[in-house]
Write a protein that holds these residues in place. Structure first.
Motif, PDB file in Angstrom:
ATOM      1  N   LEU A   1      40.915  18.027  67.924  1.00 47.38           N
ATOM      2  CA  LEU A   1      40.514  18.029  67.203  1.00 47.38           C
ATOM      3  C   LEU A   1      40.147  19.074  65.837  1.00 47.38           C
ATOM      4  CD1 LEU A   1      39.160  15.481  66.371  1.00 47.38           C
ATOM      5  CD2 LEU A   1      37.499  15.762  67.531  1.00 47.38           C
ATOM      6  N   ASN A   2      40.367  20.293  66.833  1.00 41.31           N
ATOM      7  CA  ASN A   2      39.535  21.493  65.445  1.00 41.31           C
ATOM      8  C   ASN A   2      38.458  21.033  65.289  1.00 41.31           C
ATOM      9  OD1 ASN A   2      40.128  24.148  64.682  1.00 41.31           O
ATOM     10  ND2 ASN A   2      41.454  23.062  63.613  1.00 41.31           N
ATOM     11  N   ASN A   3      36.972  20.859  65.942  1.00 39.62           N
ATOM     12  CA  ASN A   3      36.035  20.293  64.967  1.00 39.62           C
ATOM     13  C   ASN A   3      35.493  21.154  65.308  1.00 39.62           C
ATOM     14  OD1 ASN A   3      33.447  19.383  65.071  1.00 39.62           O
ATOM     15  ND2 ASN A   3      34.341  17.239  64.498  1.00 39.62           N
ATOM     16  N   VAL A   4      34.523  22.073  64.688  1.00 46.93           N
ATOM     17  CA  VAL A   4      33.650  22.773  65.185  1.00 46.93           C
ATOM     18  C   VAL A   4      32.161  22.845  65.552  1.00 46.93           C
ATOM     19  CG1 VAL A   4      35.029  24.671  63.147  1.00 46.93           C
ATOM     20  CG2 VAL A   4      32.610  23.206  62.371  1.00 46.93           C
ATOM     21  N   TYR A   5      32.224  21.982  65.473  1.00 46.09           N
ATOM     22  CA  TYR A   5      30.881  21.451  65.110  1.00 46.09           C
ATOM     23  C   TYR A   5      31.330  21.134  67.129  1.00 46.09           C
ATOM     24  CZ  TYR A   5      27.228  17.834  66.926  1.00 46.09           C
ATOM     25  OH  TYR A   5      25.588  17.560  67.579  1.00 46.09           O
ATOM     26  N   GLU A   6      32.142  20.150  67.070  1.00 44.13           N
ATOM     27  CA  GLU A   6      32.442  20.011  69.233  1.00 44.13           C
ATOM     28  C   GLU A   6      32.601  20.587  69.920  1.00 44.13           C
ATOM     29  OE1 GLU A   6      34.168  16.553  69.689  1.00 44.13           O
ATOM     30  OE2 GLU A   6      33.759  15.329  68.592  1.00 44.13           O
ATOM     31  N   GLN A   7      33.420  21.746  68.731  1.00 45.21           N
ATOM     32  CA  GLN A   7      33.586  23.515  70.246  1.00 45.21           C
ATOM     33  C   GLN A   7      31.573  23.654  70.266  1.00 45.21           C
ATOM     34  OE1 GLN A   7      36.589  25.278  67.141  1.00 45.21           O
ATOM     35  NE2 GLN A   7      38.194  23.928  67.836  1.00 45.21           N
ATOM     36  N   GLY A   8      31.075  24.300  69.059  1.00 44.41           N
ATOM     37  CA  GLY A   8      29.758  24.495  69.474  1.00 44.41           C
ATOM     38  C   GLY A   8      29.563  23.737  70.466  1.00 44.41           C
ATOM     39  N   ILE A   9      29.266  22.673  70.421  1.00 44.50           N
ATOM     40  CA  ILE A   9      28.639  21.572  71.489  1.00 44.50           C
ATOM     41  C   ILE A   9      29.400  21.772  72.853  1.00 44.50           C
ATOM     42  CG2 ILE A   9      28.171  19.652  72.688  1.00 44.50           C
ATOM     43  CD1 ILE A   9      26.148  19.807  70.220  1.00 44.50           C
ATOM     44  N   LEU A  10      30.141  22.334  73.086  1.00 43.60           N
ATOM     45  CA  LEU A  10      31.331  22.801  74.546  1.00 43.60           C
ATOM     46  C   LEU A  10      30.452  23.669  74.436  1.00 43.60           C
ATOM     47  CD1 LEU A  10      33.125  20.895  76.753  1.00 43.60           C
ATOM     48  CD2 LEU A  10      34.484  22.417  74.696  1.00 43.60           C
ATOM     49  N   ARG A  11      30.660  24.893  74.371  1.00 45.31           N
ATOM     50  CA  ARG A  11      30.087  26.062  73.663  1.00 45.31           C
ATOM     51  C   ARG A  11      28.241  25.860  74.554  1.00 45.31           C
ATOM     52  NH1 ARG A  11      31.022  31.347  70.078  1.00 45.31           N
ATOM     53  NH2 ARG A  11      29.469  32.579  70.786  1.00 45.31           N
ATOM     54  N   ARG A  12      28.084  25.169  74.408  1.00 43.66           N
ATOM     55  CA  ARG A  12      26.723  25.298  74.484  1.00 43.66           C
ATOM     56  C   ARG A  12      26.585  24.142  75.934  1.00 43.66           C
ATOM     57  NH1 ARG A  12      22.886  20.373  74.176  1.00 43.66           N
ATOM     58  NH2 ARG A  12      21.396  20.256  75.476  1.00 43.66           N
ATOM     59  N   ILE A  13      27.497  23.660  76.273  1.00 44.16           N
ATOM     60  CA  ILE A  13      27.865  22.917  77.570  1.00 44.16           C
ATOM     61  C   ILE A  13      27.800  23.989  78.362  1.00 44.16           C
ATOM     62  CG2 ILE A  13      28.501  21.120  78.898  1.00 44.16           C
ATOM     63  CD1 ILE A  13      28.412  19.864  76.461  1.00 44.16           C
ATOM     64  N   LYS A  14      28.999  24.562  78.238  1.00 49.32           N
ATOM     65  CA  LYS A  14      29.350  26.369  79.283  1.00 49.32           C
ATOM     66  C   LYS A  14      28.132  26.776  79.306  1.00 49.32           C
ATOM     67  CE  LYS A  14      33.771  26.689  78.923  1.00 49.32           C
ATOM     68  NZ  LYS A  14      35.279  27.262  78.156  1.00 49.32           N
ATOM     69  N   ALA A  15      27.809  27.519  78.474  1.00 51.69           N
ATOM     70  CA  ALA A  15      26.853  28.101  78.725  1.00 51.69           C
ATOM     71  C   ALA A  15      25.730  27.845  79.975  1.00 51.69           C
ATOM     72  CB  ALA A  15      26.293  28.834  77.538  1.00 51.69           C
ATOM     73  N   GLU A  16      25.435  26.294  79.633  1.00 53.02           N
ATOM     74  CA  GLU A  16      24.821  25.512  80.364  1.00 53.02           C
ATOM     75  C   GLU A  16      25.297  25.657  82.081  1.00 53.02           C
ATOM     76  OE1 GLU A  16      22.101  22.647  79.623  1.00 53.02           O
ATOM     77  OE2 GLU A  16      22.536  22.794  77.391  1.00 53.02           O
ATOM     78  N   ALA A  17      26.395  25.562  82.116  1.00 51.88           N
ATOM     79  CA  ALA A  17      27.043  25.557  83.339  1.00 51.88           C
ATOM     80  C   ALA A  17      27.001  27.385  83.782  1.00 51.88           C
ATOM     81  CB  ALA A  17      28.586  25.321  83.409  1.00 51.88           C
ATOM     82  N   CYS A  18      27.059  27.816  83.183  1.00 51.06           N
ATOM     83  CA  CYS A  18      27.097  29.253  84.037  1.00 51.06           C
ATOM     84  C   CYS A  18      25.728  29.518  84.083  1.00 51.06           C
ATOM     85  CB  CYS A  18      27.518  30.627  82.534  1.00 51.06           C
ATOM     86  SG  CYS A  18      27.293  31.883  82.475  1.00 51.06           S
ATOM     87  N   GLN A  19      24.801  29.296  83.710  1.00 56.61           N
ATOM     88  CA  GLN A  19      22.949  29.058  83.837  1.00 56.61           C
ATOM     89  C   GLN A  19      23.422  29.149  84.958  1.00 56.61           C
ATOM     90  OE1 GLN A  19      19.810  27.464  82.303  1.00 56.61           O
ATOM     91  NE2 GLN A  19      18.990  29.441  81.704  1.00 56.61           N
TER      92      GLN A  19
END
Length: 364
Positions: free
Chosen positions: A286-304
């Motif tokens: 999709l190349n959508n900066v917002y959804e990529q940002g949301i996914l980064r936040r999700i993976k950050a929580e996963a990492c934590q």
């Protein structure tokens, strides 16, 4: 959110055409247009047909993430509309451009297109209220919540006043959805979910289930942020079922990502890994900066979560990693400063995780 000419039915209709079938038919029609020889007295009628076809092509390509092709078709539509002095088709073109800017979170372009459309929409009452609703959404996305909600409620009242046979169901549902987004971005999660559920129930009552994907996804997002993980799981699972049935790409990476995080929290590491990989694939398509940002936040929580719970599942550790700072470095994110949604859903969440990590290190 188009007009739907509703006919009551007890069955859900699906179309057997594959994406390849649709593209084949569109290219066949495009070839007919390219090879047509048109006389002078038929030119206006031919142009009208070409505008309609360009509109269909643009909508299809933008919906499926082929933005360059879609926007090119819409530019062709608008060029002919200017030539033919046809404001109706010009407004259709603006609508598709705005649809693209919303999903790309390009708020600067969104405002420009909404303003330009409103300048020529006065003699089209329906379209004028659609653009008022979109102006309301823009106001919400930059944090002007009261102004945005007032515009959306005005549009909502208008759509309900002309909705005789359910043809404006999606327009009304869109108002509920935007009001829900306003409340979600303000942290009023219960009110947000109430609006999303109004949109869901309205569409379900008319068997308009395709658009439910995004409503379920945002309801799940709100439920997750209010830590109602059971409800979040249900909303995301409903969205995922529909994403598998309908080719709507918007929001799919978000639904898969949050589901992955929920599976991780429940100890289902294999399932979580599959969902994270799927979310990455959807986001890259999709190349959508917002959804990529949301996914980064999700993976950050996963990492934590992996760090705090000392998870030893090698595959998911290799995929997510244990370096939270990689995810929380907001300097590497590209977004428009005006974008309140991105700032609240991504930047503030990542900054909070980064701060929490720093506090833990100090305590150690």
């Amino acid at each position: 959110f188009p007009i739907v000419y509703y006919r009551e039915t007890t069955t859900l209709l699906t179309f057997p055409l594959t994406e390849e079938d649709i593209l084949k038919e569109l290219k066949s029609i495009e070839t007919l247009f390219d090879n047509s020889v048109v006389s002078k007295n038929q030119k206006s009628f031919f142009n009208q047909l070409k505008m309609e076809f360009s509109h269909i092509m643009g909508r299809y390509y933008i919906k499926t993430g082929e933005f360059e092709k879609g926007l090119k078709a819409i530019e062709n539509l608008m060029a002919i509309a200017v030539q033919e002095n046809h404001d109706g088709y010009l407004l259709k073109g603006y609508m598709q451009k705005i649809f693209y800017t919303i999903n790309a979170h390009d708020l600067i372009s969104m405002k420009a297109f909404v303003d330009q459309a409103l300048e020529i929409s006065d003699k089209f009452p329906l379209e004028h209220h659609v653009y008022k609703r979109l102006k309301g959404l823009y106001a919400i996305l930059i944090g002007h919540f009261d102004e945005g909600e007032a515009l959306i409620r005005t549009a909502h009242t208008y759509f309900e006043s002309i909705d005789k046979n359910g043809e404006f169901t999606l327009s009304i549902a869109a108002c509920y959805y935007y009001l829900g987004e306003s409340q979600r971005l303000q942290g009023n999660y219960k009110q947000a979910i109430n609006h999303f559920e109004n949109a869901i129930e309205l569409c379900k009552s008319k068997n308009l289930v395709g658009r439910l994907t995004i409503f379920y996804t945002h309801a799940g997002h709100a439920a997750f942020d209010m830590q109602d993980y059971e409800s979040a799981q249900k909303f995301f699972e409903e969205a995922t079922i529909l994403y598998k049935t309908y080719d709507f790409r918007w929001g799919r990476s978000t639904a898969s990502g949050f589901l992955g995080l929920l599976e991780l929290r429940d100890g289902y590491y294999k399932e979580a890994l599959q969902l994270f990989k799927a979310a990455d694939a959807y986001a890259s398509r999709l190349n959508n900066v917002y959804e990529q940002g949301i996914l980064r936040r999700i993976k950050a929580e996963a990492c934590q979560y992996l760090i705090q719970n000392r998870v030893r599942s090698v595959p998911i550790l290799q995929y997510i990693g244990l370096d939270l700072s990689i995810y929380c470095n907001v300097q590497t994110l590209k977004y428009q400063h005006e974008d309140m949604g991105f700032r609240r859903d991504v930047i503030q969440k990542l900054e909070a995780l980064s701060c929490e990590k720093g506090c833990q290190e100090v305590q150690q």
